[in-house]
Scaffold this motif. Structure first.
Motif, PDB file in Angstrom:
ATOM      1  N   VAL A 215       0.910  -1.151   0.046  1.00 52.58           N
ATOM      2  CA  VAL A 215       0.074   0.309   0.184  1.00 52.58           C
ATOM      3  C   VAL A 215       0.506   1.228   0.689  1.00 52.58           C
ATOM      4  CG1 VAL A 215      -1.922   0.979   1.483  1.00 52.58           C
ATOM      5  CG2 VAL A 215      -1.673  -1.682   1.551  1.00 52.58           C
ATOM      6  N   ASN A 216       0.707   1.929  -1.253  1.00 50.93           N
ATOM      7  CA  ASN A 216       1.792   3.037  -1.465  1.00 50.93           C
ATOM      8  C   ASN A 216       0.843   4.069  -2.228  1.00 50.93           C
ATOM      9  OD1 ASN A 216       4.182   1.487  -0.186  1.00 50.93           O
ATOM     10  ND2 ASN A 216       4.420   0.807  -2.119  1.00 50.93           N
ATOM     11  N   ASP A 217       1.786   5.619  -1.556  1.00 48.36           N
ATOM     12  CA  ASP A 217       0.229   6.405  -2.244  1.00 48.36           C
ATOM     13  C   ASP A 217       1.864   6.759  -3.873  1.00 48.36           C
ATOM     14  OD1 ASP A 217      -0.651   8.218  -3.686  1.00 48.36           O
ATOM     15  OD2 ASP A 217      -1.768   9.389  -1.820  1.00 48.36           O
ATOM     16  N   SER A 218       1.502   7.398  -4.656  1.00 48.41           N
ATOM     17  CA  SER A 218       2.568   7.283  -5.169  1.00 48.41           C
ATOM     18  C   SER A 218       3.093   9.052  -5.765  1.00 48.41           C
ATOM     19  CB  SER A 218       1.431   6.776  -7.326  1.00 48.41           C
ATOM     20  OG  SER A 218       2.917   7.231  -8.040  1.00 48.41           O
ATOM     21  N   LYS A 219       4.243   9.447  -6.253  1.00 45.99           N
ATOM     22  CA  LYS A 219       4.186  10.668  -6.693  1.00 45.99           C
ATOM     23  C   LYS A 219       4.668  11.042  -7.703  1.00 45.99           C
ATOM     24  CE  LYS A 219       8.251  10.575  -3.168  1.00 45.99           C
ATOM     25  NZ  LYS A 219       8.317  11.776  -2.044  1.00 45.99           N
ATOM     26  N   ASN A 220       3.773  10.412  -8.231  1.00 38.36           N
ATOM     27  CA  ASN A 220       2.774  10.425  -9.712  1.00 38.36           C
ATOM     28  C   ASN A 220       1.815  10.512 -10.112  1.00 38.36           C
ATOM     29  OD1 ASN A 220       6.414  11.787 -10.741  1.00 38.36           O
ATOM     30  ND2 ASN A 220       6.634   9.243  -9.925  1.00 38.36           N
ATOM     31  N   PRO A 221       1.711  11.222 -11.396  1.00 38.34           N
ATOM     32  CA  PRO A 221       0.199  11.060 -11.897  1.00 38.34           C
ATOM     33  C   PRO A 221      -0.465   9.254 -12.933  1.00 38.34           C
ATOM     34  CG  PRO A 221       1.336  12.265 -13.398  1.00 38.34           C
ATOM     35  CD  PRO A 221       2.218  12.176 -12.388  1.00 38.34           C
ATOM     36  N   LYS A 231       3.604   9.062   0.431  1.00 40.83           N
ATOM     37  CA  LYS A 231       3.238   8.763   1.996  1.00 40.83           C
ATOM     38  C   LYS A 231       1.472   8.821   1.582  1.00 40.83           C
ATOM     39  CE  LYS A 231       6.223  11.249   5.141  1.00 40.83           C
ATOM     40  NZ  LYS A 231       7.179  11.654   4.888  1.00 40.83           N
ATOM     41  N   ILE A 232       0.596   7.849   2.491  1.00 43.02           N
ATOM     42  CA  ILE A 232      -0.274   7.790   2.234  1.00 43.02           C
ATOM     43  C   ILE A 232      -1.134   9.181   2.276  1.00 43.02           C
ATOM     44  CG2 ILE A 232      -2.543   7.074   3.048  1.00 43.02           C
ATOM     45  CD1 ILE A 232      -0.291   4.830   1.949  1.00 43.02           C
ATOM     46  N   GLY A 233      -1.840   9.550   0.888  1.00 37.65           N
ATOM     47  CA  GLY A 233      -2.542  10.399   1.727  1.00 37.65           C
ATOM     48  C   GLY A 233      -2.299  11.668   0.432  1.00 37.65           C
ATOM     49  N   GLU A 234      -0.916  11.522   0.908  1.00 40.46           N
ATOM     50  CA  GLU A 234      -0.044  13.124   0.408  1.00 40.46           C
ATOM     51  C   GLU A 234      -0.223  12.375  -1.416  1.00 40.46           C
ATOM     52  OE1 GLU A 234       2.962  14.335   2.380  1.00 40.46           O
ATOM     53  OE2 GLU A 234       1.780  13.292   4.209  1.00 40.46           O
ATOM     54  N   GLY A 235      -0.327  12.288  -2.069  1.00 43.75           N
ATOM     55  CA  GLY A 235       0.572  11.423  -3.068  1.00 43.75           C
ATOM     56  C   GLY A 235      -0.815  11.404  -4.154  1.00 43.75           C
ATOM     57  N   SER A 236      -1.027  11.049  -5.459  1.00 46.40           N
ATOM     58  CA  SER A 236      -1.777  11.125  -6.797  1.00 46.40           C
ATOM     59  C   SER A 236      -3.372   9.598  -6.141  1.00 46.40           C
ATOM     60  CB  SER A 236      -1.632  11.095  -8.103  1.00 46.40           C
ATOM     61  OG  SER A 236      -0.649   9.671  -7.969  1.00 46.40           O
ATOM     62  N   LEU A 237      -2.729   9.261  -5.585  1.00 44.81           N
ATOM     63  CA  LEU A 237      -3.363   8.185  -5.594  1.00 44.81           C
ATOM     64  C   LEU A 237      -4.186   8.521  -4.173  1.00 44.81           C
ATOM     65  CD1 LEU A 237      -1.303   5.632  -6.143  1.00 44.81           C
ATOM     66  CD2 LEU A 237      -2.730   4.654  -5.738  1.00 44.81           C
ATOM     67  N   GLY A 238      -4.240   9.306  -2.690  1.00 48.78           N
ATOM     68  CA  GLY A 238      -4.878  10.239  -2.053  1.00 48.78           C
ATOM     69  C   GLY A 238      -5.585   8.708  -1.282  1.00 48.78           C
ATOM     70  N   LEU A 239      -6.108   9.302  -0.145  1.00 53.00           N
ATOM     71  CA  LEU A 239      -5.880   8.608   1.124  1.00 53.00           C
ATOM     72  C   LEU A 239      -7.824   7.558   1.272  1.00 53.00           C
ATOM     73  CD1 LEU A 239      -6.215   7.313   4.622  1.00 53.00           C
ATOM     74  CD2 LEU A 239      -7.597   9.217   4.710  1.00 53.00           C
ATOM     75  N   GLU A 240      -8.870   7.944   0.658  1.00 47.62           N
ATOM     76  CA  GLU A 240      -9.983   7.447   0.290  1.00 47.62           C
ATOM     77  C   GLU A 240      -9.680   5.922  -1.396  1.00 47.62           C
ATOM     78  OE1 GLU A 240     -12.485   7.593   2.072  1.00 47.62           O
ATOM     79  OE2 GLU A 240     -11.542   8.827   2.886  1.00 47.62           O
ATOM     80  N   THR A 260       5.789   3.582   2.067  1.00 46.77           N
ATOM     81  CA  THR A 260       5.356   4.395   2.322  1.00 46.77           C
ATOM     82  C   THR A 260       7.301   5.653   2.983  1.00 46.77           C
ATOM     83  OG1 THR A 260       4.152   4.680   4.057  1.00 46.77           O
ATOM     84  CG2 THR A 260       3.630   5.143   2.182  1.00 46.77           C
ATOM     85  N   PRO A 261       7.478   6.404   2.345  1.00 52.23           N
ATOM     86  CA  PRO A 261       8.590   7.256   3.015  1.00 52.23           C
ATOM     87  C   PRO A 261       8.445   7.429   4.780  1.00 52.23           C
ATOM     88  CG  PRO A 261       8.164   8.837   1.753  1.00 52.23           C
ATOM     89  CD  PRO A 261       6.862   7.499   1.124  1.00 52.23           C
ATOM     90  N   ASN A 262       8.838   6.898   5.382  1.00 53.40           N
ATOM     91  CA  ASN A 262       8.756   7.261   6.656  1.00 53.40           C
ATOM     92  C   ASN A 262       9.538   6.725   7.189  1.00 53.40           C
ATOM     93  OD1 ASN A 262       5.774   8.319   6.959  1.00 53.40           O
ATOM     94  ND2 ASN A 262       4.704   7.122   5.912  1.00 53.40           N
ATOM     95  N   GLU A 263       9.243   7.262   8.928  1.00 49.82           N
ATOM     96  CA  GLU A 263       9.952   6.028  10.152  1.00 49.82           C
ATOM     97  C   GLU A 263       8.772   5.828  10.417  1.00 49.82           C
ATOM     98  OE1 GLU A 263      13.102   6.165  10.565  1.00 49.82           O
ATOM     99  OE2 GLU A 263      13.484   7.639   9.217  1.00 49.82           O
ATOM    100  N   LEU A 264       9.072   4.469  11.885  1.00 50.64           N
ATOM    101  CA  LEU A 264       7.873   3.735  13.087  1.00 50.64           C
ATOM    102  C   LEU A 264       6.414   4.909  13.098  1.00 50.64           C
ATOM    103  CD1 LEU A 264       9.803   1.577  14.737  1.00 50.64           C
ATOM    104  CD2 LEU A 264       8.304   1.389  12.884  1.00 50.64           C
ATOM    105  N   PRO A 265       7.294   6.429  13.428  1.00 48.19           N
ATOM    106  CA  PRO A 265       5.954   6.895  14.323  1.00 48.19           C
ATOM    107  C   PRO A 265       4.866   7.079  12.634  1.00 48.19           C
ATOM    108  CG  PRO A 265       7.696   7.993  15.548  1.00 48.19           C
ATOM    109  CD  PRO A 265       7.281   6.911  14.453  1.00 48.19           C
ATOM    110  N   GLY A 266       5.610   7.496  11.663  1.00 48.66           N
ATOM    111  CA  GLY A 266       4.517   8.029  10.743  1.00 48.66           C
ATOM    112  C   GLY A 266       3.957   6.438  10.399  1.00 48.66           C
ATOM    113  N   TYR A 267       4.516   5.701  10.134  1.00 47.81           N
ATOM    114  CA  TYR A 267       3.710   4.240   9.876  1.00 47.81           C
ATOM    115  C   TYR A 267       2.341   3.859  10.890  1.00 47.81           C
ATOM    116  CZ  TYR A 267       7.592   2.902   6.869  1.00 47.81           C
ATOM    117  OH  TYR A 267       8.155   2.123   5.263  1.00 47.81           O
ATOM    118  N   ALA A 268       2.779   3.729  12.007  1.00 52.76           N
ATOM    119  CA  ALA A 268       1.777   3.791  12.532  1.00 52.76           C
ATOM    120  C   ALA A 268       0.674   4.965  12.234  1.00 52.76           C
ATOM    121  CB  ALA A 268       2.036   4.656  14.455  1.00 52.76           C
ATOM    122  N   ARG A 269       1.084   6.428  12.346  1.00 55.61           N
ATOM    123  CA  ARG A 269      -0.506   6.691  11.657  1.00 55.61           C
ATOM    124  C   ARG A 269      -1.277   6.865  10.756  1.00 55.61           C
ATOM    125  NH1 ARG A 269       2.501  11.512  12.863  1.00 55.61           N
ATOM    126  NH2 ARG A 269       3.522  11.304  10.894  1.00 55.61           N
TER     127      ARG A 269
END
Ligand code: FE
Ligand code: FE
Ligand code: ZN
Length: 277
Positions: A215-221, A231-240, A260-269
């Protein structure tokens, strides 16, 4: 009441299995992914049977289910260079031997890049390698990852993965891992037409082959053939759109791993975000 969705993320394996299990639990995960060795493909650390034993107990106590090992992404089973193909084969065979310490799990790899030899030759080389190293006795399911189609990557079309499977003898030991960033970058519109893409996967490969999801969002269209995770919700796919993937009735039983480009707290979120609608 439906089963709890199995969500986790990529973790560093440098401190062993028990450590990964504890990290997973600390972020609310019930699965995880790890590299079998340095992602650039160096020598693997010896497996410590005591660490594995402690992990297996811990995993059972804390409800950690199926986990996903990831081959180094520098492996190229369909390279033009023979020594590169031999290295891929040797590494994968060694990884599969080591995976027998934790039987019943998944081993994911990137099918490779045909580097100008053509898709069909690429498919032939990949299936050839699988035919030499997969055995009916192994307790690991090997997964072909869906790719974005960057450069000469094999596996950005479901048909290509289906053809690799068709040419491989040990089909019972073979499956597919769907990467949301990769398929979207490859031109499968899981944002607007998720049901149709799931149906197409079923028609071409068979949903029974699908064993895990990245499960990854994408930086590209859409259809950019790029492969850069966001990161989830910050790319072209979006959270929903990603929530719909995780909660889709035909997918929700699978293990879902964030890369996704995260450390543990980001993954937890992100795990929390995706779990709850
Ligand atoms: Fe991957
Ligand atoms: Fe992936
Ligand atoms: Zn990727």
């Amino acid at each position: 009441m439906s089963e709890k969705i199995k969500l986790g993320c990529h973790l560093s394996s440098s401190r062993g299995f028990l450590h990964m299990g504890k990290e997973a639990v600390s972020i609310g995960a019930d699965t995880f992914q790890f590299f079998t060795r340095n992602p650039r493909g160096s020598k693997a650390k010896e497996i410590d049977p005591k660490d594995v034993e402690a992990y297996l107990m811990y995993a059972q106590e804390h409800g950690i289910g199926t986990v996903v090992a990831h081959a180094p992404y520098t492996l190229n089973p369909c390279s033009k260079e023979e020594h590169t193909r031999e290295f891929a084969e040797m590494t994968m065979a060694d990884d599969l031997r080591r995976m027998e310490y934790i039987p019943g799990n998944l081993y994911n790899f990137h099918p490779g890049s045909h580097v100008g030899q053509g898709i069909d030759q690429g498919i032939e080389l990949i299936a050839g390698m699988l035919n030499r190293i997969l055995t009916p006795e192994q307790h690991t399911t090997v997964l072909l990852e869906t790719m974005s189609g960057k450069g000469s990557e094999v596996g950005s079309r479901f048909e290509e993965l289906a053809e690799i499977i068709r040419r491989t003898r040990c089909k019972e030991q073979l499956g597919v891992c769907l990467d949301t960033c990769h398929v979207y970058d490859a031109g499968y519109d899981i944002v607007n037409h998720l049901d149709e893409v799931v149906e197409e996967f079923d028609r071409v490969i068979g949903l029974d082959r699908l064993k895990a999801v990245h499960v990854n969002d994408s930086k590209n269209p859409f259809a950019s053939h790029k492969d850069r995770h966001e990161k989830i919700g910050e790319g072209s796919l979006g959270l929903e759109a990603l929530r719909r993937v995780v909660h889709h009735p035909k997918l929700s039983h699978l293990p879902f791993c964030l890369e996704t480009p995260n450390e543990l707290p980001g993954y937890a979120r992100e795990i929390e975000l995706l779990r709850n609608i």
